[in-house]
Design a protein around this motif. Structure first.
Motif, PDB file in Angstrom:
ATOM      1  N   PHE A 161      13.397   8.705 -28.710  1.00 16.89           N
ATOM      2  CA  PHE A 161      12.609   7.849 -27.824  1.00 16.89           C
ATOM      3  C   PHE A 161      12.614   8.418 -26.396  1.00 16.89           C
ATOM      4  N   LYS A 162      13.783   8.762 -25.913  1.00 16.73           N
ATOM      5  CA  LYS A 162      13.918   9.309 -24.554  1.00 16.73           C
ATOM      6  C   LYS A 162      13.072  10.566 -24.384  1.00 16.73           C
ATOM      7  N   ASN A 163      13.124  11.465 -25.365  1.00 13.56           N
ATOM      8  CA  ASN A 163      12.373  12.722 -25.267  1.00 13.56           C
ATOM      9  C   ASN A 163      10.870  12.471 -25.192  1.00 13.56           C
ATOM     10  N   ILE A 164      10.363  11.525 -25.962  1.00 16.67           N
ATOM     11  CA  ILE A 164       8.927  11.226 -25.922  1.00 16.67           C
ATOM     12  C   ILE A 164       8.523  10.681 -24.564  1.00 16.67           C
ATOM     13  N   ILE A 165       9.341   9.825 -23.988  1.00 17.37           N
ATOM     14  CA  ILE A 165       9.058   9.294 -22.646  1.00 17.37           C
ATOM     15  C   ILE A 165       9.036  10.433 -21.629  1.00 17.37           C
ATOM     16  N   GLU A 166      10.025  11.302 -21.683  1.00 13.12           N
ATOM     17  CA  GLU A 166      10.113  12.404 -20.719  1.00 13.12           C
ATOM     18  C   GLU A 166       9.018  13.443 -20.931  1.00 13.12           C
ATOM     19  N   GLU A 167       8.707  13.783 -22.166  1.00 10.07           N
ATOM     20  CA  GLU A 167       7.651  14.769 -22.444  1.00 10.07           C
ATOM     21  C   GLU A 167       6.292  14.297 -21.932  1.00 10.07           C
ATOM     22  N   ASN A 168       6.070  12.996 -21.954  1.00  7.79           N
ATOM     23  CA  ASN A 168       4.808  12.439 -21.470  1.00  7.79           C
ATOM     24  C   ASN A 168       4.838  12.107 -19.975  1.00  7.79           C
ATOM     25  N   LYS A 169       5.979  12.393 -19.336  1.00  4.27           N
ATOM     26  CA  LYS A 169       6.145  12.215 -17.889  1.00  4.27           C
ATOM     27  C   LYS A 169       5.886  10.772 -17.441  1.00  4.27           C
ATOM     28  N   PHE A 170       6.287   9.820 -18.289  1.00  5.30           N
ATOM     29  CA  PHE A 170       6.180   8.413 -17.909  1.00  5.30           C
ATOM     30  C   PHE A 170       7.209   8.112 -16.835  1.00  5.30           C
ATOM     31  N   THR A 171       6.817   7.316 -15.865  1.00  2.00           N
ATOM     32  CA  THR A 171       7.651   7.031 -14.706  1.00  2.00           C
ATOM     33  C   THR A 171       8.282   5.640 -14.796  1.00  2.00           C
ATOM     34  N   ASN A 217       0.798  -1.229   0.000  1.00  2.00           N
ATOM     35  CA  ASN A 217       0.000   0.000   0.000  1.00  2.00           C
ATOM     36  C   ASN A 217       0.826   1.272   0.000  1.00  2.00           C
ATOM     37  N   LYS A 218       2.140   1.171  -0.073  1.00  2.00           N
ATOM     38  CA  LYS A 218       2.935   2.394  -0.114  1.00  2.00           C
ATOM     39  C   LYS A 218       3.646   2.582  -1.446  1.00  2.00           C
ATOM     40  N   GLU A 219       3.644   1.564  -2.302  1.00  2.92           N
ATOM     41  CA  GLU A 219       4.276   1.694  -3.594  1.00  2.92           C
ATOM     42  C   GLU A 219       3.281   2.205  -4.626  1.00  2.92           C
ATOM     43  N   THR A 220       3.818   2.827  -5.643  1.00  2.00           N
ATOM     44  CA  THR A 220       3.003   3.198  -6.794  1.00  2.00           C
ATOM     45  C   THR A 220       3.381   2.277  -7.947  1.00  2.00           C
ATOM     46  N   ILE A 221       2.523   2.225  -8.932  1.00  2.38           N
ATOM     47  CA  ILE A 221       2.794   1.406 -10.103  1.00  2.38           C
ATOM     48  C   ILE A 221       3.311   2.339 -11.189  1.00  2.38           C
ATOM     49  N   PRO A 222       4.600   2.245 -11.515  1.00  6.49           N
ATOM     50  CA  PRO A 222       5.167   3.138 -12.529  1.00  6.49           C
ATOM     51  C   PRO A 222       4.734   2.714 -13.930  1.00  6.49           C
ATOM     52  N   ASP A 223       5.028   3.547 -14.896  1.00 10.02           N
ATOM     53  CA  ASP A 223       4.710   3.211 -16.282  1.00 10.02           C
ATOM     54  C   ASP A 223       5.607   2.099 -16.814  1.00 10.02           C
ATOM     55  N   TYR A 224       6.866   2.067 -16.386  1.00  8.61           N
ATOM     56  CA  TYR A 224       7.785   0.975 -16.722  1.00  8.61           C
ATOM     57  C   TYR A 224       7.846   0.108 -15.464  1.00  8.61           C
ATOM     58  N   ILE A 225       7.348  -1.101 -15.573  1.00  6.66           N
ATOM     59  CA  ILE A 225       7.221  -1.993 -14.417  1.00  6.66           C
ATOM     60  C   ILE A 225       8.423  -2.930 -14.353  1.00  6.66           C
ATOM     61  N   ASP A 226       9.243  -2.725 -13.343  1.00  9.73           N
ATOM     62  CA  ASP A 226      10.431  -3.546 -13.146  1.00  9.73           C
ATOM     63  C   ASP A 226      10.009  -4.985 -12.842  1.00  9.73           C
ATOM     64  N   ASN A 227      10.817  -5.939 -13.304  1.00 12.18           N
ATOM     65  CA  ASN A 227      10.484  -7.340 -13.089  1.00 12.18           C
ATOM     66  C   ASN A 227      11.733  -8.195 -13.140  1.00 12.18           C
ATOM     67  N   SER A 228      11.652  -9.354 -12.505  1.00 15.39           N
ATOM     68  CA  SER A 228      12.807 -10.242 -12.389  1.00 15.39           C
ATOM     69  C   SER A 228      13.161 -10.949 -13.694  1.00 15.39           C
ATOM     70  N   LEU A 229      12.326 -10.850 -14.705  1.00 16.11           N
ATOM     71  CA  LEU A 229      12.593 -11.501 -15.983  1.00 16.11           C
ATOM     72  C   LEU A 229      13.453 -10.644 -16.916  1.00 16.11           C
ATOM     73  N   GLY A 230      13.578  -9.360 -16.596  1.00 20.01           N
ATOM     74  CA  GLY A 230      14.326  -8.460 -17.462  1.00 20.01           C
ATOM     75  C   GLY A 230      13.538  -8.007 -18.671  1.00 20.01           C
ATOM     76  N   TRP A 231      12.213  -8.171 -18.632  1.00 20.78           N
ATOM     77  CA  TRP A 231      11.359  -7.767 -19.745  1.00 20.78           C
ATOM     78  C   TRP A 231      11.043  -6.281 -19.634  1.00 20.78           C
ATOM     79  N   PHE A 232      10.808  -5.659 -20.772  1.00 16.51           N
ATOM     80  CA  PHE A 232      10.394  -4.256 -20.849  1.00 16.51           C
ATOM     81  C   PHE A 232       8.871  -4.269 -20.784  1.00 16.51           C
ATOM     82  N   VAL A 233       8.321  -4.011 -19.580  1.00 12.80           N
ATOM     83  CA  VAL A 233       6.879  -4.103 -19.330  1.00 12.80           C
ATOM     84  C   VAL A 233       6.350  -2.715 -18.986  1.00 12.80           C
TER      85      VAL A 233
END
Length: 188
Positions: A168-178, A52-68
């Protein structure tokens, strides 16, 4: 043009969820990061433990190393870079049942650039493992002449890493994806 290694933001691990296990059936986790299209895809589940204290970011880290990523981020990636990726749905589930399940998306990068890494200028070691040679990179130097028009890609010399360009980086940052981290890569 500047280039980066794409990573999840592990500097905010106390702030973001991390999917630490998965139910992936017969799928080999490395097939998804090999630069090849998967095609047939059965339901996969990524699991995390909510407190209940974490947020769900736009890029979800995972143990598989997948870009989720979450839906809005997936839509933006497909809009601008759809030709370079394959989108594969996964269910993200809180094993504590505090948060509801939701659908996220594996971004399988299928643009593999041959000789993208300048092996003369990069620092690496070659190790023998069974009958294969494995390359372990300390630093990458990308060959810009090979990268024109490639915004999100894998290098044939090192398929485990996803590289991106400044566009690619600029589009991610302009859209404020976390949840994203961009590590600088030298290019010549």
């Amino acid at each position: 043009m500047k280039y980066y290694i794409l990573n999840s933001d592990d500097t905010n691990m106390d702030k973001y969820i991390m999917c630490d296990s998965a139910v992936i059936g017969d799928t080999n986790q490395y097939d998804v990061i090999s630069g090849r299209r998967i095609g047939s895809w059965e339901e996969k589940v990524l699991l995390y433990s909510s407190s209940n204290k974490e947020t769900i970011p736009d890029y979800i880290d995972n143990s598989l190393g997948w870009f989720v990523v979450k839906l809005e981020c997936k839509d933006m990636i497909v809009k601008y870079f759809g030709e370079f990726v394959e989108v594969l749905p996964v269910t993200v589930r809180d094993r504590n049942n505090i948060e509801p399940d939701f659908t996220a998306y594996v971004i399988n990068v299928v643009d593999v650039v041959e000789h993208a890494i300048d092996m003369q200028l990069s620092k690496y070691r070659v190790r023998k493992f069974m009958d294969k040679e494995l390359i372990s990179f300390q630093s990458h130097v990308l060959s810009e002449v090979k990268l024109n028009g490639h915004h999100i890609f894998k290098a044939s010399e090192h398929l485990l890493i996803t590289f991106i360009d400044e566009t690619f980086k600029n589009i991610i940052e302009e859209n404020k994806f976390t949840g994203f981290r961009f590590d600088d890569v030298y290019s010549v």
